[in-house]
Design a protein around this motif. Structure first.
Motif, short mmCIF file in Angstrom:
data_model
loop_
_atom_site.label_atom_id
_atom_site.label_comp_id
_atom_site.label_asym_id
_atom_site.label_seq_id
_atom_site.Cartn_x
_atom_site.Cartn_y
_atom_site.Cartn_z
N ALA A 142 0.83 -1.20 0.00
CA ALA A 142 0.00 0.00 0.00
C ALA A 142 0.87 1.25 0.00
O ALA A 142 0.60 2.24 -0.71
N LEU A 143 1.93 1.22 0.83
CA LEU A 143 2.83 2.37 0.88
C LEU A 143 3.51 2.59 -0.48
O LEU A 143 3.67 3.73 -0.95
N GLY A 144 3.89 1.49 -1.13
CA GLY A 144 4.50 1.63 -2.46
C GLY A 144 3.56 2.24 -3.46
O GLY A 144 3.94 3.09 -4.28
N VAL A 145 2.26 1.83 -3.42
CA VAL A 145 1.27 2.41 -4.34
C VAL A 145 1.12 3.90 -4.10
O VAL A 145 1.06 4.72 -5.04
N VAL A 146 1.07 4.29 -2.81
CA VAL A 146 0.94 5.73 -2.48
C VAL A 146 2.14 6.50 -3.01
O VAL A 146 2.01 7.60 -3.58
N VAL A 147 3.36 5.93 -2.83
CA VAL A 147 4.56 6.61 -3.32
C VAL A 147 4.52 6.76 -4.84
O VAL A 147 4.85 7.81 -5.41
N LEU A 148 4.11 5.69 -5.53
CA LEU A 148 4.03 5.76 -7.00
C LEU A 148 3.03 6.80 -7.46
O LEU A 148 3.26 7.55 -8.42
N ILE A 149 1.86 6.87 -6.77
CA ILE A 149 0.85 7.88 -7.14
C ILE A 149 1.40 9.27 -6.93
O ILE A 149 1.22 10.18 -7.76
#
Length: 381
Positions: A5-12
């Motif tokens: 989830a943290l990785g998705v937020v960073v990518l967004i």
């Protein structure tokens, strides 16, 4: 799951930042096709790199550099280097000008560019002409000086009224002189009698004027009949090809009219219909313009006018000279294929020599005393 989830937020977040940077870069014109032009001003208060450049009020670029003059003598100017988007740079002409404007309540600066006119030709050296912005301080000073003069006039008027009321001066004595009143009254009576006699004389003249008016009306009817006959002859299939009708060629209310006008001295040798090298260069601009018009319904007209104050020409020679000049321009344009549209279609071209004129068209812009004009008429549905 938390790491994913943290990785998705960073990518967004990175994607949003990239989109934002791309938009900022696009707004700054970093990736756009740009052209650099220059302009010099004696002073450039509050102008810095990044100051917007607007053409006709539309954002078209920005200031990228400011260069201090290499000397401080007469004609020393601070040079501004302007980066202009390519789609606007092609619309800058030789008489384009730039001016420093203040916008908003805080007085932010902007470089306002006037693109010029196509008749002046393209911008050759990338150097814009600088024009001075209105100086509010000078305007306020002039208003103050005018107010002072108005105050002086008011004081003089006040003193004048005071003198009249007190009977001082020539006018004051005349106002209070009863004998003068009686003289003026008698003069008015005499004037009324003279007017009455004049009315009687005018009554007699009025009858003669009516006779003259009837004669003029008869003459107008005769001229109207002659004109109708002339127009009918001009419309005959064989004769109309040899009759030059300037009004029909240059006045077309149902068409959009676009014109390029040149002084005769700029394209012809003096007093001739011989094109100069500079004239061919001017007409090359017209050729490029007309080749870009693909409407097969559009028609051309070439008209020439001679200065009526030219002492070297008579009415007859001016008519022949302008006819030959319009034909010379027409032949030049035809030789370069501006009348061709596709393989078979041909654009109609009319030539008109107006002699000493006047032209049947009221021009919106001032024209030279002697000129040649290329007009494109596009029918409107």
């Amino acid at each position: 799951m938390q790491a994913a989830a943290l990785g998705v937020v960073v990518l967004i977040a990175l994607a949003a930042g990239g989109v934002g940077l791309a938009r900022v870069a696009a707004r700054q014109g970093l990736w756009a096709d740009t052209v650099e032009v220059t302009v010099g001003f004696p002073e450039v208060h509050d102008v810095s790199p990044g100051t917007p450049v607007r053409i006709r009020g539309v954002d078209a670029g920005q200031v990228v550099a400011i260069e201090y003059p290499d000397h401080d003598g007469d004609g020393a100017n601070v040079t501004l280097r302007l980066r202009v988007e390519g789609k606007y740079a092609g619309r800058l002409y030789a008489d384009a000008a730039a001016q420093i404007h203040s916008t908003g309540l805080l007085g932010a600066k902007v470089i306002a560019v006037t693109p010029g006119t196509p008749a002046a030709g393209p911008l050759q050296d990338g150097r814009l002409r600088a024009t001075e912005a209105p100086d509010l301080a000078q305007a306020a000073a002039k208003l103050g000086a005018a107010a002072g003069k108005i105050g002086d006039v008011a004081d003089e008027a006040k003193q004048f009224v005071k003198d009249v009321r007190g009977g001082n001066g020539t006018l004051g004595r005349l106002v209070k002189d009863d004998d003068l009143y009686q003289d003026i009254k008698g003069l008015t009576t005499d004037a009324r009698q003279m007017v009455r006699r004049g009315d009687q004389a005018l009554g007699k003249v009025d009858g003669k004027v009516q006779d003259v008016q009837r004669f003029v009306d008869d003459g107008r009817e005769t001229l109207r009949s002659v004109r109708q006959g002339t127009d009918a002859i001009q419309r005959m299939p064989i004769i109309r090809g040899y009759v030059e009708d300037a009004t029909a060629a240059l006045v077309r209310p149902s068409c959009r009219r676009e014109a390029v006008t040149y002084s005769t001295a700029d394209i012809f040798e003096p007093g001739t219909a011989i094109l100069t090298d500079a004239g061919r260069d001017h007409l090359a601009f017209v050729v490029n313009w007309l080749k870009g018009v693909q409407n097969d319904k559009a028609e051309l007209a070439v008209a020439a006018v001679c200065d009526p104050n030219d002492p070297s020409q008579t009415a007859a020679s001016a008519a022949e000279l302008t006819r030959k000049q319009s034909e010379a321009v027409t032949e030049y344009l035809k030789a370069r294929g501006v009348y061709k549209i596709g393989w078979w279609s041909r654009r109609k071209v009319a030539t008109v020599g107006l002699g000493f004129g006047p032209s049947p068209v009221v021009e919106k812009q001032p024209v030279p005393p002697s000129y040649v004009q290329v007009v494109l008429f596009t029918p409107q549905s």
